[in-house]
Enzyme design. Structure first.
Site: not given
Ligand SMILES: Cc1ncc(COP(=O)(O)O)c(C=O)c1O
Ligand SMILES: Cc1ncc(COP(=O)(O)O)c(C=O)c1O
Lengths: 140, 407, 407, 140
Positions: A49-53
């Site tokens: 979680n927590g990535c733009q990708s």
């Protein structure tokens, strides 16, 4: 090679670039070389979680050592996770847990991947360490 | 006399810098705008001369600061052409303003089974507060859909509005697509069925003159930081008769008339909705920003920004595999796009290293992304202080990256 | 090396001015403090160098601004010795912080018939939000009384707390009486009966080192503008396990994980409670203010302010007919008083014309006024940048006015 | 005297003071000369809100002209309301309604009484004008 030996190797490889676009070309090369993650392992559990990708990361214990596979829909993220896999693959769990990842700052990634709030890079490292922790306690 | 772009850019010291050794090209204005010296120095000057807590003070500085704060209210009143100054409530920002209405209007007017309508192109700030209200009150959230061009399908509104509809919340301008919605028409339609309307003006207030009386909006909200003012200040405009009918949101100092443990009565508008020490310095700076905007002039702003929008759109259409999201005929200077086979995040990271600041991701509009079946876009948003040269840099950057990926 | 008062006063440009041709004597620090250049210039510098919206941006400025903002959080964490940085929530101010807790804690834990305890010396900010909560949930507000000296009657607490008590809200330091409450003891007592405690630190944070772990407070709130930082920013500290248990307050960008019209999930701490664009510039300036305070040093601050308090108290006691409200042995540098036959408002207006800024009225503490059977007081509140000379001016002013009235 | 004649008179009286404390002494003198309001008229209805001090203001119609009485618990407020009473007492309602109170700025009161949010002075003037309005419509 030990974790730090690999870190030093990476630092040296990156030292020849003074242009960021060249660095990215290099990171993209890494991405292309990343061992593909099994399609069945692209599960929500393995999604970080927590990535733009999107990043998927899986680990298995083979002969007492951790073996990682990963993927991402963004190529730079994939290259970054490939760097981590290169460093941590087949390393003993205790080593993984105690590592200081100085290469990140040295090659300039800390500044360049930290902007997103829930730092993708940080989340990946956390995930790797939590695998190491889990396997470590399994072993005992 | 009209300032030239070069002169205007001198008003914004932050623009004249290099990042990674490249001249900064700031195209993330939709996220937050830069501040002119007039605004920056106004804050500094206040802290060096008249800073003091407002309203209840009997001393000189407090009087000066109170006057500055209340004059700021009047300035904003005129800026959006509100009828009464007490219709201007200073908040923390657009999100705060919407939450205020969702709570206070909700407490008064929304009950189990009632309906709230939002649109498919809203920013999370204009979705989540209504979802939270609906959850609390067991009300129902309904959604006005959009077309492939990124326009609201207004014709569906008549069926969507029922006797249970308590409020319609819609954005004036989409922060992703750039679409300028026909809010006057929407409001008229809603009013015909006695439904009040909240307009999210966050992306509209900086591009053209807003006239809340002409629009006939019941509530109109925006943030200071997107209109060349500091962070931490925003506006809720509400029609007086509506604001009077709904209960206060936060409790505390300045919003009360009489407090006792048995019974507390509340102050009049606008104070009823301004609990605690207001961001009075931010409020004055916000008024200064509105004066700066008017000194540049909306006519000039519109002309300049339309030119940039058209120029960039044209150039982008020459880039192979580039798709623009949001192709309404009525757009503000925001372009969302994707290039075939390239993740928005990759594009954003690489443009950054060329000194070009764009935003990537879902832009706090995940339902809109879902509508288009994508995870995110790259968004370039232009202010009147941007130049065609900067757009050329952007296009060159995109081309370079495209080649890196697709060769 | 320790700065001298003269040097310190140079840090605050606003202090060196005349009003009505008289040197300004600013004794309204309890209402808001003045700002050191370090803080003023920090804001200016941000707007001229790195201003950019935080968290989701992929570009250089956004990264720099995000780091500055998150470092500010860590700075405040250390400033109050919180265990985790995500226990630090940036809000608009103390009032905003209390309203957040009253809503979110209230939604989760307060039901019909439950009880909330406040004290008789609270600021309206720590009364009205609880009243509003009690009204919404049909809960009951109970009040811990104070003695004639202006001290909480702690012995009554045991009887006041029942199995229905859900929360105790008390001020660390009274903004009217100056009383420093034994909050550690109060918290201990409350915890013994499983009652969490919110401490209003608005008037405490600037006078001595706060250690939330040592106090064992469940929530601790304060405003930036009272601790030498700008307006529009404040802090809610909450214990992680509690903050995790309560639902979000405002909805919008940055506080969500996943948004869809069907189901929205919320972000982790601290973001869950920071909806919308945060006042990130204010947050950094607040951290700077805390650093300024630490560079002066709480030891020096305490020594200086105690000296001023004692000196002023002594001198006031020589004024015929002057009565001090709040005579606790443990006081911060706040003195409330009245002079026989003189209305507080008259005194305030006249002192003002001598350049002396004090506050008059009920100080947003009407129930406390009622307790003492008065309408209001005159309040002089001293910061470490005040001097004995200024207190002499105050006393001379009071004497002159007293003679005007009583001769 | 007309309203403006009285305003001019007040302006002239105040013009000799360049010190604020002297002005206040003078205002206090006015306060002492203010015709006392009937105790029964100190009702909540006659209380003017929004001042830090309490102000009661009552009006009666005598021979087609308005007669004001007032009081305040603060002496300066009382002096200020006394100035207003001096100006408006026994003036025709229409005159009261159309008055521009320029004396306030001229003697410096606008700046000095405006700090409180719900401006006491403003509220007093509003109350006086609303009396005038009421009596005016009564007459028609
Ligand atoms: C004890 C106390 N609590 C709360 C507040 C409210 O602070 P703010 O108005 O900054 O929200 C104040 C400020 O006057 C105060 O003195
Ligand atoms: C259309 C729209 N609405 C609301 C908001 C929220 O504004 P803020 O974060 O300043 O409260 C934004 C900002 O991104 C926006 O673009």
């Amino acid at each position: 090679m030990t974790i730090n030996e690999i870190q030093n190797e990476i630092i040296e490889e990156f030292s020849i670039f003074d242009d960021w676009m060249d660095k990215y070309e290099y990171i993209i090369e890494f991405a292309k070389g990343l061992p593909a993650i099994d399609v069945n392992k692209k599960t929500p559990q393995n999604l970080i979680n927590g990535c733009q990708s999107k990043v998927w990361l899986d680990a298995e214990l083979i002969d007492g050592k951790l073996s990682f596979t990963a993927d991402s829909d963004a190529i730079i993220t994939k290259g970054v996770v490939a760097l981590l896999v290169r460093i941590f693959n087949e390393q003993p769990a205790t080593e993984i847990l105690n590592t200081d990842l100085y290469f990140i700052a040295k090659i300039g990634l800390s500044q360049n991947l930290s902007p997103t709030r829930a730092n993708g890079l940080l989340s990946m490292i956390k995930r790797i360490k939590s695998y190491a922790l889990a396997f470590n306690s399994l072993e005992k | 006399m009209q300032k030239s772009i070069d002169e205007i850019r001198k008003d914004f010291p932050i623009l004249n810098q290099k990042v990674y050794g490249k001249p900064l090209v700031y195209l993330d204005n939709g996220a937050t705008s830069q501040k002119p010296l007039l605004v920056i120095n106004a804050e500094k000057e206040i802290y060096e001369t008249i800073n003091s807590n407002i309203h209840r003070g009997v001393h000189f500085l407090s009087g000066e600061m109170t006057n500055a704060y209340e004059n700021a209210r009047t300035t904003i009143q005129k800026f959006i052409n509100a009828k009464f100054s007490e219709e201007i409530i200073f908040t923390k920002g657009a999100t705060d303003s919407i939450n205020l209405v969702a709570f206070s209007f909700g407490e008064q007017f929304v009950n189990e089974g009632d309906e709230i309508i939002v649109t498919e192109m809203e920013h999370h700030a204009n979705i989540v507060p209504w979802q939270m209200l609906c959850q609390r009150k067991k009300a129902i959230l309904k959604v006005l859909p959009i077309s492939d061009e990124g326009e609201l399908i207004i014709s569906k509104l008549d069926n969507l509005i029922t006797s249970k509809t308590r409020l319609l919340a819609a954005t004036h301008t989409s922060n992703v697509l750039g679409t300028i919605n026909p809010v006057k028409e929407i409001i008229e339609k809603a009013h015909k069925q006695n439904v009040p309307v909240l307009i999210d003006g966050s992306q509209a207030i900086l591009h053209s003159k807003i006239d809340v009386i002409d629009l006939n909006a019941d509530f109109y909200v925006f943030s200071g930081h997107k209109m060349y003012a500091p962070t931490g200040i925003g506006i809720l405009y509400g029609k007086k008769e509506l604001l009077e009918k709904i209960p206060p949101y936060q409790g505390g100092g300045d919003m009360v008339d009489n407090v006792s443990f048995e019974k507390t009565t509340y102050a009049e508008l606008p104070f009823k909705f301004e609990a605690g020490t207001s961001n009075f310095v931010g409020a004055v700076a916000l008024a200064k920003a509105s004066e700066y905007i008017e000194s540049i002039g909306f006519e000039f702003i519109k002309k300049q920004e339309t030119e940039l929008l058209n120029y960039a759109t044209e150039k982008m259409q020459t880039v192979k595999g580039l798709k623009i999201y949001g192709t309404s005929k009525k757009k503000c200077s925001i372009i969302s796009f994707l290039v075939e086979n390239i993740h928005a995040y990759d594009m954003g990271l690489m443009l950054d290293k060329m000194g070009i600041a764009v935003r990537t991701g879902s832009h706090c509009a995940q339902p809109l992304m879902k509508r288009f079946g994508i995870e995110g876009t790259i968004r370039a948003s232009f202010s009147f202080y941007n130049t065609k040269d900067e757009i050329d840099s952007l296009i060159q950057g995109i081309e370079r990256i495209r080649k890196m990926f697709n060769d």
